[in-house]
Design an enzyme around this catalytic site. Structure first.
Site, PDB file in Angstrom:
ATOM      1  N   ASN A  57       9.291  -3.101  -8.871  1.00 26.39           N
ATOM      2  CA  ASN A  57      10.131  -2.292  -7.985  1.00 26.39           C
ATOM      3  C   ASN A  57       9.520  -2.022  -6.613  1.00 26.39           C
ATOM      4  O   ASN A  57      10.096  -1.289  -5.829  1.00 26.39           O
ATOM      5  CB  ASN A  57      10.433  -0.930  -8.637  1.00 26.39           C
ATOM      6  N   LYS A  58       8.361  -2.584  -6.338  1.00 28.06           N
ATOM      7  CA  LYS A  58       7.658  -2.223  -5.107  1.00 28.06           C
ATOM      8  C   LYS A  58       7.956  -3.213  -3.984  1.00 28.06           C
ATOM      9  O   LYS A  58       8.725  -4.146  -4.170  1.00 28.06           O
ATOM     10  CB  LYS A  58       6.163  -2.111  -5.387  1.00 28.06           C
ATOM     11  N   ILE A  59       7.315  -3.014  -2.839  1.00 25.97           N
ATOM     12  CA  ILE A  59       7.673  -3.789  -1.645  1.00 25.97           C
ATOM     13  C   ILE A  59       7.376  -5.283  -1.828  1.00 25.97           C
ATOM     14  O   ILE A  59       8.188  -6.128  -1.469  1.00 25.97           O
ATOM     15  CB  ILE A  59       6.925  -3.251  -0.396  1.00 25.97           C
TER      16      ILE A  59
ATOM     17  N   GLN B  15       3.983  -3.859  -8.746  1.00 27.52           N
ATOM     18  CA  GLN B  15       4.940  -3.895  -9.857  1.00 27.52           C
ATOM     19  C   GLN B  15       6.305  -4.315  -9.304  1.00 27.52           C
ATOM     20  O   GLN B  15       6.540  -4.288  -8.095  1.00 27.52           O
ATOM     21  CB  GLN B  15       4.958  -2.495 -10.506  1.00 27.52           C
TER      22      GLN B  15
END
Ligand SMILES: *Cc1c(COP(=O)(O)O)cnc(C)c1O
Length: 381
Positions: A159-161, A157
């Site tokens: 907001n992830k790395i 998603q």
């Protein structure tokens, strides 16, 4: 754009799965639509459902506990320690014979102290699921998180790395779990058996499933994103460690979030523990005024304080499964995980972007030192 279309598959999603498997050293990887879908698929692969409980850390995003509820199981909450991750010493308190799995969640790039968790799980013959949504690339004692427990889950998603807007993956070393995961994510089907050398087209094991298939468009984006992971991780780690060293040198009493394995920390966030929630808030406001982001997690509250969990509300009739007559009924109270209640609102996180420049790094160090010293003069510790 459909991963299973045509005699000649485009193979983008497959190439993503192969890259994760190769780079993380795990035989089976399945791409799915989200990190939440990955958690549900992992629990369905383990056969978790009605009548079962799953241990979830008190400090996590709601998806971890929500996925348990969506599997018709009930989450029970384990306290955290000063790593802000699950405290293995609290497992015994929350365990009873209905518990079938522990979900560990390395929050914001900090590995979980896994050995005692694995040992506990083994002694009770229950599974360990690693929810790596926030921490793709974290390692524990040299091994990649998500490949150490029975099954690991990832989120892509925004907001992830790494990201394709949405997406997720499941990883495991266990062929049976993998076969069940594939089936659950694809309406009970197991296409592509030849790819894995799994030749039991044994449809007697088929069961009704979901559609959590990743589209080959997301797969194509993620296969490219995946190639950037090593440089993203290297940049964050370098900046994080250098900022932390500079702060420790200048601010002798600063207290960082504890890290169970400094080599395995990916450095995506720097966690600072303040003496009080008030001090953390004052620090954050002042640092934000310097144009540097700093936040406490999740409104400063344990995950079980989300109303849908706290009031045990589900989409099912009579809020099933919470009304299931457990031998030991599940009751949530505000202070059931006192260290989470205490630590979450007084721990501040400064995000470390992989795109920080030397100038940004110097600005963050200077800003934190300035605000921290000013705070020391106004709030007595
Ligand atoms: C984001 C997140 C998830 C859910 O991932 P989605 O891809 O948004 O469904 C699960 N667990 C944790 C800890 C997360 O941070």
């Amino acid at each position: 754009p459909f991963r299973y279309y045509g005699p000649e598959l485009q193979g983008s999603t497959q190439s993503l799965e192969d890259a994760i498997a190769r780079d993380f050293g795990v035989p089976y990887v399945l791409a799915v639509t989200s990190g939440t879908a990955a958690l549900i698929v992992a629990m369905k692969a383990l056969g978790i459902g009605y009548g079962d409980k799953v241990i979830v850390p008190a400090n996590t995003f709601i998806a971890t506990a929500g996925a348990v509820v969506c599997c018709n199981a009930v989450p029970v909450f384990c306290d955290v320690d000063d790593s802000l991750n699950l405290d293995p010493n609290d497992l015994e308190r929350v365990y009873d014979e209905d518990v079938k799995a522990i979900i560990v969640v390395p929050i914001l790039g900090n590995p979980v102290d896994l050995d005692p968790v694995l040992e506990f799980a083994k002694s009770k013959n229950i599974a360990v699921i690693e929810d790596m949504a926030q921490s793709c690339g974290v390692r524990y004692k040299g091994k990649y998180g998500g490949t150490i427990g029975d099954i690991g889950t990832f989120s892509f998603q925004m907001n992830k790395i790494i990201t394709a807007g949405e997406g997720g993956a499941v990883a495991t070393r266990d062929q049976k779990l993998f076969e069940r995961a594939v089936r659950y994510h694809d309406q009970g089907l197991f296409r592509h058996k030849a790819r894995y050398g799994i030749d039991s087209p044994d449809e007697q094991y088929a069961f009704a499933g979901q559609n959590y298939r990743m589209s080959d468009i997301a797969g194509a984006v993620l296969a490219e994103q995946w190639k950037k992971l090593p440089s993203i991780l290297a940049n964050m780690k370098k900046r994080h460690d250098s900022i932390q060293r500079a702060l420790a040198a200048e601010l002798p009493d600063i207290r960082f979030r504890r890290c169970p394995d400094p080599d395995g920390h990916i450095g995506s966030n720097l966690g600072i523990i303040f003496p009080s929630a008030e001090a953390a808030q004052t620090f954050n406001r002042a640092l934000n005024a310097e144009n540097i982001t700093a936040t406490v997690l999740y409104g400063g509250k344990p995950v079980y304080m989300n109303p849908q969990l706290f009031y045990q509300r589900t989409a099912e009739k009579d809020n099933f499964p919470f009304n299931y007559p457990f031998k030991n009924p599940v009751v949530y109270t505000e202070n059931m995980c006192p260290r989470a209640v205490d630590l979450i609102p007084r721990t501040t996180f400064i995000p470390i972007s992989p795109t920080l420049t030397d100038r940004d790094e110097a600005d963050i160090i200077e800003g934190v030192i300035k605000v921290y010293k000013a705070l020391q003069q106004t709030v007595s510790p």
